[in-house]
Write a protein that holds these residues in place. Structure first.
Motif, PDB file in Angstrom:
ATOM      1  N   THR A 130      -8.023  15.893   6.044  1.00  0.00           N
ATOM      2  CA  THR A 130      -9.419  15.556   6.332  1.00  0.00           C
ATOM      3  C   THR A 130      -9.438  14.504   7.435  1.00  0.00           C
ATOM      4  OG1 THR A 130      -9.613  13.705   4.775  1.00  0.00           O
ATOM      5  CG2 THR A 130     -10.031  15.928   3.892  1.00  0.00           C
ATOM      6  N   ASN A 131     -10.638  14.120   7.842  1.00  0.00           N
ATOM      7  CA  ASN A 131     -10.766  13.067   8.841  1.00  0.00           C
ATOM      8  C   ASN A 131     -10.377  11.697   8.279  1.00  0.00           C
ATOM      9  OD1 ASN A 131     -13.090  13.188   7.189  1.00  0.00           O
ATOM     10  ND2 ASN A 131     -14.289  12.097   8.707  1.00  0.00           N
ATOM     11  N   ASP A 132     -10.174  11.609   6.982  1.00  0.00           N
ATOM     12  CA  ASP A 132      -9.692  10.386   6.351  1.00  0.00           C
ATOM     13  C   ASP A 132      -8.181  10.539   6.161  1.00  0.00           C
ATOM     14  OD1 ASP A 132      -8.819   8.410   4.539  1.00  0.00           O
ATOM     15  OD2 ASP A 132     -10.778   8.365   3.554  1.00  0.00           O
ATOM     16  N   PRO A 133      -7.387   9.723   6.819  1.00  0.00           N
ATOM     17  CA  PRO A 133      -5.930   9.887   6.737  1.00  0.00           C
ATOM     18  C   PRO A 133      -5.353   9.681   5.333  1.00  0.00           C
ATOM     19  CG  PRO A 133      -6.480   7.858   7.885  1.00  0.00           C
ATOM     20  CD  PRO A 133      -7.774   8.583   7.652  1.00  0.00           C
ATOM     21  N   GLU A 134      -6.143   9.183   4.418  1.00  0.00           N
ATOM     22  CA  GLU A 134      -5.660   8.954   3.058  1.00  0.00           C
ATOM     23  C   GLU A 134      -6.177   9.981   2.058  1.00  0.00           C
ATOM     24  OE1 GLU A 134      -6.154   4.899   1.877  1.00  0.00           O
ATOM     25  OE2 GLU A 134      -5.358   4.153   3.760  1.00  0.00           O
ATOM     26  N   LEU A 135      -6.830  11.065   2.553  1.00  0.00           N
ATOM     27  CA  LEU A 135      -7.407  12.076   1.673  1.00  0.00           C
ATOM     28  C   LEU A 135      -7.090  13.484   2.163  1.00  0.00           C
ATOM     29  CD1 LEU A 135      -9.379  12.859  -0.684  1.00  0.00           C
ATOM     30  CD2 LEU A 135     -11.200  12.805   1.036  1.00  0.00           C
ATOM     31  N   ASP A 136      -6.587  14.315   1.257  1.00  0.00           N
ATOM     32  CA  ASP A 136      -6.401  15.748   1.501  1.00  0.00           C
ATOM     33  C   ASP A 136      -7.242  16.513   0.492  1.00  0.00           C
ATOM     34  OD1 ASP A 136      -4.598  15.422   3.574  1.00  0.00           O
ATOM     35  OD2 ASP A 136      -2.851  16.066   2.427  1.00  0.00           O
ATOM     36  N   ILE A 137      -7.584  17.743   0.852  1.00  0.00           N
ATOM     37  CA  ILE A 137      -8.331  18.627  -0.043  1.00  0.00           C
ATOM     38  C   ILE A 137      -7.475  19.846  -0.344  1.00  0.00           C
ATOM     39  CG2 ILE A 137     -10.351  20.116  -0.289  1.00  0.00           C
ATOM     40  CD1 ILE A 137     -11.876  18.203   1.528  1.00  0.00           C
ATOM     41  N   MET A 187       0.832  -1.180   0.000  1.00  0.00           N
ATOM     42  CA  MET A 187       0.000   0.000   0.000  1.00  0.00           C
ATOM     43  C   MET A 187       0.877   1.245   0.000  1.00  0.00           C
ATOM     44  SD  MET A 187      -3.473   0.462   1.954  1.00  0.00           S
ATOM     45  CE  MET A 187      -3.501   1.508   3.362  1.00  0.00           C
ATOM     46  N   SER A 188       0.480   2.271  -0.744  1.00  0.00           N
ATOM     47  CA  SER A 188       1.250   3.503  -0.885  1.00  0.00           C
ATOM     48  C   SER A 188       1.029   4.442   0.296  1.00  0.00           C
ATOM     49  CB  SER A 188       0.825   4.191  -2.177  1.00  0.00           C
ATOM     50  OG  SER A 188       1.416   5.453  -2.267  1.00  0.00           O
ATOM     51  N   ASN A 189       2.057   5.227   0.623  1.00  0.00           N
ATOM     52  CA  ASN A 189       1.935   6.253   1.652  1.00  0.00           C
ATOM     53  C   ASN A 189       1.368   7.541   1.090  1.00  0.00           C
ATOM     54  OD1 ASN A 189       2.988   4.589   3.580  1.00  0.00           O
ATOM     55  ND2 ASN A 189       5.079   5.347   3.358  1.00  0.00           N
ATOM     56  N   GLN A 190       1.170   7.604  -0.210  1.00  0.00           N
ATOM     57  CA  GLN A 190       0.703   8.813  -0.857  1.00  0.00           C
ATOM     58  C   GLN A 190      -0.802   8.983  -0.669  1.00  0.00           C
ATOM     59  OE1 GLN A 190       1.858   8.943  -4.919  1.00  0.00           O
ATOM     60  NE2 GLN A 190       2.000  11.165  -4.904  1.00  0.00           N
ATOM     61  N   LYS A 191      -1.210  10.206  -0.298  1.00  0.00           N
ATOM     62  CA  LYS A 191      -2.624  10.502  -0.094  1.00  0.00           C
ATOM     63  C   LYS A 191      -3.308  10.837  -1.418  1.00  0.00           C
ATOM     64  CE  LYS A 191      -2.340  12.421   4.526  1.00  0.00           C
ATOM     65  NZ  LYS A 191      -2.845  13.504   5.380  1.00  0.00           N
ATOM     66  N   LEU A 192      -4.598  10.577  -1.477  1.00  0.00           N
ATOM     67  CA  LEU A 192      -5.426  11.027  -2.577  1.00  0.00           C
ATOM     68  C   LEU A 192      -5.668  12.520  -2.358  1.00  0.00           C
ATOM     69  CD1 LEU A 192      -7.152   9.989  -5.016  1.00  0.00           C
ATOM     70  CD2 LEU A 192      -9.056   9.901  -3.419  1.00  0.00           C
ATOM     71  N   VAL A 193      -5.509  13.324  -3.398  1.00  0.00           N
ATOM     72  CA  VAL A 193      -5.691  14.773  -3.291  1.00  0.00           C
ATOM     73  C   VAL A 193      -6.877  15.181  -4.167  1.00  0.00           C
ATOM     74  CG1 VAL A 193      -4.643  17.038  -3.624  1.00  0.00           C
ATOM     75  CG2 VAL A 193      -3.245  15.115  -2.841  1.00  0.00           C
ATOM     76  N   PHE A 194      -7.828  15.873  -3.545  1.00  0.00           N
ATOM     77  CA  PHE A 194      -9.072  16.297  -4.170  1.00  0.00           C
ATOM     78  C   PHE A 194      -9.051  17.818  -4.283  1.00  0.00           C
ATOM     79  CE2 PHE A 194     -13.992  15.971  -3.576  1.00  0.00           C
ATOM     80  CZ  PHE A 194     -14.186  16.096  -4.940  1.00  0.00           C
ATOM     81  N   ALA A 195      -9.083  18.363  -5.501  1.00  0.00           N
ATOM     82  CA  ALA A 195      -9.040  19.809  -5.720  1.00  0.00           C
ATOM     83  C   ALA A 195     -10.451  20.376  -5.810  1.00  0.00           C
ATOM     84  CB  ALA A 195      -8.272  20.134  -6.998  1.00  0.00           C
ATOM     85  N   LEU A 196     -10.705  21.416  -5.031  1.00  0.00           N
ATOM     86  CA  LEU A 196     -12.010  22.074  -5.026  1.00  0.00           C
ATOM     87  C   LEU A 196     -11.825  23.563  -5.278  1.00  0.00           C
ATOM     88  CD1 LEU A 196     -13.636  20.375  -1.912  1.00  0.00           C
ATOM     89  CD2 LEU A 196     -14.081  19.891  -4.313  1.00  0.00           C
ATOM     90  N   PRO A 197     -12.738  24.155  -6.066  1.00  0.00           N
ATOM     91  CA  PRO A 197     -12.631  25.584  -6.343  1.00  0.00           C
ATOM     92  C   PRO A 197     -13.271  26.412  -5.236  1.00  0.00           C
ATOM     93  CG  PRO A 197     -14.471  24.684  -7.553  1.00  0.00           C
ATOM     94  CD  PRO A 197     -13.810  23.523  -6.824  1.00  0.00           C
ATOM     95  N   ASN A 198     -12.709  27.584  -4.982  1.00  0.00           N
ATOM     96  CA  ASN A 198     -13.345  28.524  -4.061  1.00  0.00           C
ATOM     97  C   ASN A 198     -14.661  28.999  -4.666  1.00  0.00           C
ATOM     98  OD1 ASN A 198     -11.280  28.767  -2.018  1.00  0.00           O
ATOM     99  ND2 ASN A 198     -10.047  29.791  -3.574  1.00  0.00           N
ATOM    100  N   GLY A 199     -15.543  29.520  -3.830  1.00  0.00           N
ATOM    101  CA  GLY A 199     -16.757  30.155  -4.335  1.00  0.00           C
ATOM    102  C   GLY A 199     -17.984  29.273  -4.319  1.00  0.00           C
TER     103      GLY A 199
END
Length: 108
Positions: free
Chosen positions: A46-53, A1-13
């Protein structure tokens, strides 16, 4: 398993305001700094250790996904049409409407 997090990009507004209730209903909660409009932070845990926003300008979402800084993101159809990157596609229409259509982006 990878140590790399899933990154989710969200726009402001407006899109961010409409997407966040969906994420929260799915059980995804960003760190408190995410909701602070004065925060200049770009990436949030985030509260999910494998996900950043990543919170960014709407036109930057496509660039983040296309160049690998984010794994997926949400952007308006106007952004998709403007940039037309070969590296991204829109597999899902979230039915968030204004003058433009909004879609989820994923990198190939």
């Amino acid at each position: 398993m990878s140590n790399q997090k899933l990154v989710f990009a969200l726009p402001n507004g407006r899109i961010l305001k409409e997407v966040m209730p969906l994420l929260r209903r799915a059980g995804i909660a960003p760190e408190p700094a995410f909701d602070d409009p004065a925060s200049r932070q770009l990436r949030f845990a985030t509260n999910d250790p494998e996900l950043d926003i990543v919170r960014t300008r709407s036109f930057d979402v496509a660039t983040f996904v296309a160049f690998g800084a984010a794994d997926l993101g949400v952007a308006g159809n106007d952004v998709l049409m403007e940039f037309n990157y070969d590296e991204i596609y829109a597999p899902l229409d979230l039915k968030i409407r204004s003058e433009e259509h909004t879609s989820e982006l994923q990198s190939h």
